[in-house]
Design an enzyme around this catalytic site. Structure first.
Site, mmCIF file in Angstrom:
data_model
loop_
_atom_site.group_PDB
_atom_site.id
_atom_site.type_symbol
_atom_site.label_atom_id
_atom_site.label_comp_id
_atom_site.label_asym_id
_atom_site.label_seq_id
_atom_site.Cartn_x
_atom_site.Cartn_y
_atom_site.Cartn_z
ATOM 1 N N ASN A 103 0.850 -1.274 -0.026
ATOM 2 C CA ASN A 103 0.027 0.019 0.103
ATOM 3 C C ASN A 103 0.820 1.253 -0.013
ATOM 4 O OD1 ASN A 103 0.693 -0.391 2.525
ATOM 5 N ND2 ASN A 103 -0.800 0.467 3.446
ATOM 6 N N CYS A 155 -3.348 1.120 6.573
ATOM 7 C CA CYS A 155 -3.555 0.306 7.862
ATOM 8 C C CYS A 155 -4.470 1.215 8.830
ATOM 9 C CB CYS A 155 -2.411 -0.128 8.374
ATOM 10 S SG CYS A 155 -1.229 1.266 8.604
ATOM 11 N N GLU A 170 4.162 -4.859 12.307
ATOM 12 C CA GLU A 170 3.177 -3.956 12.140
ATOM 13 C C GLU A 170 2.100 -4.457 11.345
ATOM 14 O OE1 GLU A 170 3.352 -1.073 13.596
ATOM 15 O OE2 GLU A 170 5.705 -0.704 14.045
ATOM 16 N N GLU A 187 7.718 1.074 15.703
ATOM 17 C CA GLU A 187 8.778 1.705 15.182
ATOM 18 C C GLU A 187 8.709 3.302 15.247
ATOM 19 O OE1 GLU A 187 9.474 -0.191 11.298
ATOM 20 O OE2 GLU A 187 9.654 -2.177 12.328
HETATM 21 P P1 NAD Z 1 0.625 -9.533 3.145
HETATM 22 O O1 NAD Z 1 0.613 -9.996 4.785
HETATM 23 O O2 NAD Z 1 -0.170 -10.142 2.260
HETATM 24 O O3 NAD Z 1 2.134 -9.233 2.610
HETATM 25 C C1 NAD Z 1 2.883 -8.318 3.299
HETATM 26 C C2 NAD Z 1 4.624 -8.936 2.823
HETATM 27 O O4 NAD Z 1 4.799 -10.158 3.526
HETATM 28 C C3 NAD Z 1 4.577 -9.086 1.447
HETATM 29 O O5 NAD Z 1 5.988 -8.801 0.904
HETATM 30 C C4 NAD Z 1 4.747 -10.824 1.035
HETATM 31 O O6 NAD Z 1 5.092 -11.192 -0.131
HETATM 32 C C5 NAD Z 1 5.253 -10.997 2.340
HETATM 33 N N1 NAD Z 1 4.777 -12.647 2.861
HETATM 34 C C6 NAD Z 1 3.643 -13.243 2.451
HETATM 35 N N2 NAD Z 1 3.680 -14.546 3.107
HETATM 36 C C7 NAD Z 1 4.746 -14.513 4.014
HETATM 37 C C8 NAD Z 1 5.422 -15.286 4.738
HETATM 38 N N3 NAD Z 1 4.638 -16.591 5.086
HETATM 39 N N4 NAD Z 1 6.508 -14.952 5.436
HETATM 40 C C9 NAD Z 1 7.015 -13.767 5.334
HETATM 41 N N5 NAD Z 1 6.698 -13.060 4.412
HETATM 42 C C10 NAD Z 1 5.419 -13.240 3.695
HETATM 43 O O7 NAD Z 1 0.086 -8.069 3.349
HETATM 44 P P2 NAD Z 1 -0.398 -6.994 2.082
HETATM 45 O O8 NAD Z 1 -1.689 -7.415 1.578
HETATM 46 O O9 NAD Z 1 0.800 -6.915 1.272
HETATM 47 O O10 NAD Z 1 -0.659 -5.740 2.897
HETATM 48 C C11 NAD Z 1 -1.855 -5.283 3.497
HETATM 49 C C12 NAD Z 1 -1.916 -5.568 5.062
HETATM 50 O O11 NAD Z 1 -0.805 -4.916 5.495
HETATM 51 C C13 NAD Z 1 -3.127 -4.928 5.651
HETATM 52 O O12 NAD Z 1 -3.493 -5.998 6.714
HETATM 53 C C14 NAD Z 1 -2.495 -3.696 6.219
HETATM 54 O O13 NAD Z 1 -3.501 -3.175 7.471
HETATM 55 C C15 NAD Z 1 -1.160 -4.052 6.818
HETATM 56 N N6 NAD Z 1 -0.308 -2.773 6.744
HETATM 57 C C16 NAD Z 1 0.126 -2.698 8.126
HETATM 58 C C17 NAD Z 1 0.757 -1.284 8.525
HETATM 59 C C18 NAD Z 1 1.140 -0.952 9.737
HETATM 60 O O14 NAD Z 1 2.053 -0.202 9.839
HETATM 61 N N7 NAD Z 1 0.543 -1.440 10.793
HETATM 62 C C19 NAD Z 1 1.055 -0.464 7.373
HETATM 63 C C20 NAD Z 1 0.734 -0.822 6.146
HETATM 64 C C21 NAD Z 1 0.018 -2.263 5.912
#
Ligand code: NAD
Length: 477
Positions: free
Chosen positions: A148, A279, A245, A457
């Protein structure tokens, strides 16, 4: 556009010669491909980071701060390129990619360079001793980011991580690899020592291979809650330092004494910035009953006036959703909302020109009449979808706001700052804004509680996470 991994200062093809397509969210067209990295690519990147660690971690902090400044300068020179790539890759409006993504990515490097240059060791005196607390590098870090806010979040991790003397392997989202590649080109251009920053593209397989690698000492992960649980499971047996996060289901609480015009503007922005794919987005809007009708009339008008369409158009407010599966997920929640007894106040498919028909489009959607316990009102949707609820007292607003397993952020809108503070202190989240939203000061802690993650962070919290304290106690007479 065929992107490559970046390992030991070289752009490399994947060992397996397997590739993944990268699609434009706004048109559905293929815009390039990235390595589908596997175990060997990850091992090679981790080995490069490990070999660069002794020399890099022994540099003076001020020397590392100079490197962060060089990266910031070079990124700044590519400001417009960052914005264009981010808009193309994520489907977000170009104006947002400039004002948020490009701006913050440069600011992150500058901010941490200054903090690291100015940081002093803490000293504690007793009658007969002096304790000096040194911060040392943890080791090799795995930095995993979502789609995002791609470069914004990657730079938020890379800058403090290498600034504190760690070396890193980055794994950006497979859906948005373009600006991660740009950062590697910048790092290459400024001549950062090989191995300090490495990057592997690919999906969750590469991510899990990275978190499970025995030579990884710390994991900083931003992404979904269910992925975060897998990351924790993989990192914990080796006691890796872990920051998670994760997701959010944040409340925007609107009291009857608020400045209605400003609140409608603020709540609309909080609900739909980046198509609701932040998020921190306020996706549950709690409105005091006495102003419910008036607020709703103004809110619906404000939401329906947003322009949706070509992300490269300067006047666009809302772009496309990130992917087809994500659009299907968000649309699934619209169907569920109807099943759960909600009424769709506004929403649907936008009317778009032919060239955008293959993209992932959805109009901002407001759902009323749902129970506060419904799935639509408690689960993270992460799209242009909000639910609205009435409340009659401060107590009830607090109860509804806390009625989810997430605990990331929220906002309170009131003319009474004392009430704002009082209510804020009872909301179970890591962050609360009063009469504003996403008003960031990079010095403050960022992160959530409950299913929204572990750790913080930002500012000194980032420096603390990306380092290990060593206490040196000197006995004197
Ligand atoms: P996701 O969890 O699908 O993917 C995030 C990252 O993790 C990607 O690079 C993905 O390839 C990798 N990944 C996937 N499976 C993995 C595994 N088993 N082990 C290690 N890495 C793995 O998330 P997304 O769909 O890319 O992002 C959306 C989510 O992120 C939403 O839930 C949003 O709320 C959250 N988000 C949180 C914050 C925060 O600061 N709290 C900020 C931005 C987004």
């Amino acid at each position: 556009m065929k992107l490559l991994n970046y390992i030991q200062g070289k752009f490399e093809e994947p060992f397996s010669s397997e590739w993944m397509d990268n699609f434009s969210p706004s048109t559905g067209e293929t815009i390039g491909s990235i390595p589908l990295s596997g175990h060997e690519d990850v091992s090679s990147a981790v080995a490069a980071a490990k070999s660069a660690l002794p020399e890099w971690s022994s540099l003076e902090p001020s020397d590392r701060a100079d490197w962060l400044d060089k990266i910031a300068d070079c990124l700044e020179g590519k400001f417009e390129e960052i914005a264009c790539l981010e808009s193309l890759d994520t489907g977000k409006p170009i104006s947002l990619a400039r004002s948020v993504d490009a701006k913050r990515s440069v600011a992150n490097f500058r901010f941490f360079s200054e903090m690291i240059r100015e940081r002093q060791d803490e000293v504690f005196e007793t009658d007969d001793s002096t304790n000096i607390v040194k911060l040392r590098a943890v080791g090799v870090g795995a930095l995993i980011t979502p789609w995002n806010l791609p470069l914004y979040l990657l730079s938020w991790k890379v800058a403090p991580a290498i600034g504190m003397g760690n070396t890193v392997v980055c794994k950006p989202s497979e859906l948005t690899p373009l600006t991660a590649d740009l950062l590697m080109r910048v790092i290459d251009e400024v001549g950062l020592p090989p191995g300090v920053v490495n990057l592997v593209h690919g999906n969750g397989y590469a991510g899990s291979s990275l978190t499970g690698n025995p030579d990884i000492d710390l994991v900083s992960f931003t992404g979904g809650t269910s992925t975060g649980a897998k990351v924790a499971q993989s990192a914990s047996p080796q006691f890796k330092k872990l920051s998670l996060e994760l997701g959010g289901k944040n409340a925007s609480i609107v009291f009857s004494d608020c400045d209605l015009e400003e609140t409608v503007k603020g709540v609309t922005r909080a609900a739909f910035l980046n198509q609701g794919q932040v998020c921190l987005c306020g996706s549950r809007i709690l409105i005091e009953s006495s102003i419910y009708d008036q607020f709703m009339e103004m809110f619906v008008e404000s939401v329906e006036s947003m322009s949706i369409g070509d992300p490269m158009d300067e006047n666009t407010d809302l772009g496309a959703l990130i992917s087809k599966p994500h659009l299907n997920k968000v649309e699934g929640y619209v169907s569920l909302a109807i099943e759960e007894g909600g009424q769709i106040v506004t929403g649907g498919k936008p009317c778009l020109p032919k060239e955008l028909e293959g993209g992932n489009w959805m109009s901002p959607t407001i759902v009323a009449g749902l129970d506060v316990d419904s799935r639509c009102s408690t689960e993270e949707v992460f799209g242009p979808f909000v639910t609205v609820h009435r409340f009659d007292s401060e107590e009830e607003a607090i109860e509804i706001a806390n009625n989810t397993r997430y605990g990331l952020a929220g906002s309170i809108w009131t003319g009474d700052l004392e009430r704002g503070r009082r209510v804020a202190e009872r909301i179970h989240t890591g962050m609360i804004w009063v009469n504003t939203w996403l008003h960031r000061d990079l010095r403050v802690p960022f992160g959530g509680v409950k299913d929204s993650g572990v750790g913080r962070e930002g500012g000194k919290w980032s420096l603390g996470f990306f380092s290990e304290p060593l206490n040196v106690c000197l006995k004197h007479d």
